[in-house]
Write a protein that holds these residues in place. Structure first.
Motif, PDB file in Angstrom:
ATOM      1  N   GLY A  56       5.581  -2.186   9.845  1.00 29.12           N
ATOM      2  CA  GLY A  56       5.707  -2.586   8.452  1.00 29.12           C
ATOM      3  C   GLY A  56       4.484  -2.318   7.606  1.00 29.12           C
ATOM      4  N   ASP A  57       3.406  -1.790   8.196  1.00 25.90           N
ATOM      5  CA  ASP A  57       2.240  -1.404   7.410  1.00 25.90           C
ATOM      6  C   ASP A  57       2.550  -0.126   6.638  1.00 25.90           C
ATOM      7  OD1 ASP A  57       0.810  -3.498   8.441  1.00 25.90           O
ATOM      8  OD2 ASP A  57      -0.604  -2.277   9.590  1.00 25.90           O
TER       9      ASP A  57
ATOM     10  N   ARG B 106       5.702  -4.642   4.881  1.00 25.54           N
ATOM     11  CA  ARG B 106       5.314  -6.008   5.233  1.00 25.54           C
ATOM     12  C   ARG B 106       3.857  -6.253   4.837  1.00 25.54           C
ATOM     13  NH1 ARG B 106       7.788  -6.904  11.349  1.00 25.54           N
ATOM     14  NH2 ARG B 106       9.990  -6.616  10.795  1.00 25.54           N
ATOM     15  N   ARG B 107       3.074  -5.175   4.907  1.00 30.07           N
ATOM     16  CA  ARG B 107       1.660  -5.265   4.555  1.00 30.07           C
ATOM     17  C   ARG B 107       1.228  -3.915   4.006  1.00 30.07           C
ATOM     18  NH1 ARG B 107      -2.967  -6.619   9.038  1.00 30.07           N
ATOM     19  NH2 ARG B 107      -2.054  -4.729   9.944  1.00 30.07           N
ATOM     20  N   ILE B 108       0.397  -3.936   2.961  1.00 29.14           N
ATOM     21  CA  ILE B 108      -0.101  -2.707   2.359  1.00 29.14           C
ATOM     22  C   ILE B 108      -1.559  -2.539   2.756  1.00 29.14           C
ATOM     23  CG2 ILE B 108      -0.545  -1.491   0.190  1.00 29.14           C
ATOM     24  CD1 ILE B 108       1.862  -3.074  -0.955  1.00 29.14           C
ATOM     25  N   VAL B 109      -1.899  -1.316   3.125  1.00 29.33           N
ATOM     26  CA  VAL B 109      -3.236  -0.982   3.604  1.00 29.33           C
ATOM     27  C   VAL B 109      -3.882  -0.016   2.619  1.00 29.33           C
ATOM     28  CG1 VAL B 109      -4.571  -0.035   5.523  1.00 29.33           C
ATOM     29  CG2 VAL B 109      -2.362  -1.160   5.962  1.00 29.33           C
ATOM     30  N   VAL B 110      -5.116  -0.278   2.252  1.00 28.95           N
ATOM     31  CA  VAL B 110      -5.876   0.648   1.408  1.00 28.95           C
ATOM     32  C   VAL B 110      -7.228   0.912   2.043  1.00 28.95           C
ATOM     33  CG1 VAL B 110      -4.699   0.054  -0.751  1.00 28.95           C
ATOM     34  CG2 VAL B 110      -6.733  -1.234  -0.070  1.00 28.95           C
ATOM     35  N   GLU B 111      -7.796   2.062   1.717  1.00 28.42           N
ATOM     36  CA  GLU B 111      -9.105   2.440   2.261  1.00 28.42           C
ATOM     37  C   GLU B 111      -9.897   3.205   1.199  1.00 28.42           C
ATOM     38  OE1 GLU B 111      -8.529   5.655   2.242  1.00 28.42           O
ATOM     39  OE2 GLU B 111      -6.482   5.935   2.903  1.00 28.42           O
ATOM     40  N   PRO B 112     -10.198   2.541   0.058  1.00 29.04           N
ATOM     41  CA  PRO B 112     -10.941   3.224  -0.994  1.00 29.04           C
ATOM     42  C   PRO B 112     -12.391   3.488  -0.592  1.00 29.04           C
ATOM     43  CG  PRO B 112     -10.736   0.910  -1.501  1.00 29.04           C
ATOM     44  CD  PRO B 112      -9.889   1.149  -0.287  1.00 29.04           C
ATOM     45  N   ASP B 113     -12.987   4.422  -1.294  1.00 27.86           N
ATOM     46  CA  ASP B 113     -14.410   4.699  -1.113  1.00 27.86           C
ATOM     47  C   ASP B 113     -15.191   3.405  -1.345  1.00 27.86           C
ATOM     48  OD1 ASP B 113     -17.200   5.526  -1.883  1.00 27.86           O
ATOM     49  OD2 ASP B 113     -16.353   7.533  -1.590  1.00 27.86           O
TER      50      ASP B 113
ATOM     51  N   ALA C  73     -15.272   4.197   3.913  1.00 24.44           N
ATOM     52  CA  ALA C  73     -14.110   3.535   3.324  1.00 24.44           C
ATOM     53  C   ALA C  73     -14.173   2.038   3.547  1.00 24.44           C
ATOM     54  CB  ALA C  73     -12.830   4.090   3.943  1.00 24.44           C
ATOM     55  N   SER C  74     -13.674   1.302   2.566  1.00 23.92           N
ATOM     56  CA  SER C  74     -13.538  -0.150   2.686  1.00 23.92           C
ATOM     57  C   SER C  74     -12.088  -0.454   3.027  1.00 23.92           C
ATOM     58  CB  SER C  74     -13.936  -0.841   1.380  1.00 23.92           C
ATOM     59  OG  SER C  74     -15.305  -0.649   1.114  1.00 23.92           O
ATOM     60  N   LEU C  75     -11.869  -0.984   4.209  1.00 24.57           N
ATOM     61  CA  LEU C  75     -10.522  -1.239   4.715  1.00 24.57           C
ATOM     62  C   LEU C  75     -10.051  -2.612   4.232  1.00 24.57           C
ATOM     63  CD1 LEU C  75      -8.320  -0.067   6.594  1.00 24.57           C
ATOM     64  CD2 LEU C  75      -9.470  -1.227   8.490  1.00 24.57           C
ATOM     65  N   ALA C  76      -8.877  -2.638   3.577  1.00 23.41           N
ATOM     66  CA  ALA C  76      -8.364  -3.896   3.021  1.00 23.41           C
ATOM     67  C   ALA C  76      -6.850  -3.971   3.204  1.00 23.41           C
ATOM     68  CB  ALA C  76      -8.732  -4.020   1.552  1.00 23.41           C
ATOM     69  N   PHE C  77      -6.325  -5.202   3.250  1.00 27.74           N
ATOM     70  CA  PHE C  77      -4.913  -5.442   3.528  1.00 27.74           C
ATOM     71  C   PHE C  77      -4.339  -6.450   2.547  1.00 27.74           C
ATOM     72  CE2 PHE C  77      -7.170  -4.468   7.429  1.00 27.74           C
ATOM     73  CZ  PHE C  77      -6.382  -3.486   8.007  1.00 27.74           C
ATOM     74  N   CYS C  78      -3.049  -6.301   2.252  1.00 26.15           N
ATOM     75  CA  CYS C  78      -2.365  -7.251   1.385  1.00 26.15           C
ATOM     76  C   CYS C  78      -0.949  -7.479   1.892  1.00 26.15           C
ATOM     77  CB  CYS C  78      -2.318  -6.730  -0.052  1.00 26.15           C
ATOM     78  SG  CYS C  78      -1.598  -7.898  -1.231  1.00 26.15           S
ATOM     79  N   THR C  79      -0.616  -8.717   2.187  1.00 22.10           N
ATOM     80  CA  THR C  79       0.743  -9.065   2.582  1.00 22.10           C
ATOM     81  C   THR C  79       1.572  -9.340   1.333  1.00 22.10           C
ATOM     82  OG1 THR C  79       0.305 -11.428   2.710  1.00 22.10           O
ATOM     83  CG2 THR C  79      -0.101 -10.117   4.715  1.00 22.10           C
TER      84      THR C  79
END
Length: 199
Positions: A109-110, A146-153, A181-187
């Motif tokens: 679900g990512d 189910r969860r969104i993943v981002v990895e911006p500079d 990259a800064s790894l971040a998650f959002c449910t």
């Protein structure tokens, strides 16, 4: 506001896959690599697009890049439209098949996401936030994330502030081949809780 969001959720869940999906000021459609490449190229050559790493690409190279995404089988590019004109671009992808998947344990679900907001025809307060809310709802309600993943500079402070406002939790900085990259998650729950606080 919660009533409006619920109505949008229902509309998104039941929208046929071939139709545009509407939310507030925007409609979202699949990107057409050949047709939309000239517009994207105009956006990407601007100085503010430095973090997108496409400023040196020709129109043809932009078209090829996005056709490759379309043909990948695990990623898709989307164009947000406002009053019939392109307003923003975002990419959705399966983290298992991308570099980010090398840096955390991917869960079912990512969905990974990249966002580029085009130049606004009329500057209005909160515009970028409305764009972000629209694509997040699309990812959760239309694509079933189910969860969104981002990895911006890690240097992109503006996007970090917006991510946090949307409910993203930052995990760690990781070394990618072309950036830190800064790894971040959002449910889903964190997103709707975050936007409810401001309405």
């Amino acid at each position: 506001m919660r009533t409006d969001i619920a109505a949008d959720e229902i509309a998104l869940r039941h929208a046929p896959a071939t139709r545009l999906v509407a939310h507030r000021d925007f409609h979202i459609r699949a990107l057409d690599a050949q047709r939309d490449a000239p517009t994207l190229h105009r956006w990407f050559i601007e100085e503010r697009a430095a973090f997108w790493n496409m400023r040196d690409k020709s129109v043809r190279e932009v078209a090829v890049f996005y056709q490759d995404i379309e043909d990948s089988g695990h990623a898709q590019a989307w164009l947000g439209m406002q009053h019939g004109a392109p307003a923003f671009l975002f990419e959705s992808y399966d983290p298992v098949h991308e570099e980010v998947g090398e840096h955390y344990d991917v869960c079912a679900g990512d969905i990974g996401m990249h966002l580029f907001v085009g130049p606004a025809t009329t500057r209005t307060p909160g515009y970028t936030r409305r764009v972000f809310e629209s694509l997040m709802m699309f990812l959760f309600e239309r694509l079933g994330a189910r969860r969104i993943v981002v990895e911006p500079d890690s240097r992109n402070t503006r996007i970090h502030a917006l991510n946090r406002a949307m409910g993203f939790t930052y995990a760690k900085d990781v070394t990618f081949r072309e950036k830190t990259a800064s790894l971040a998650f959002c449910t889903r729950a964190d997103f709707y809780a975050a936007i409810a606080q401001d309405n």
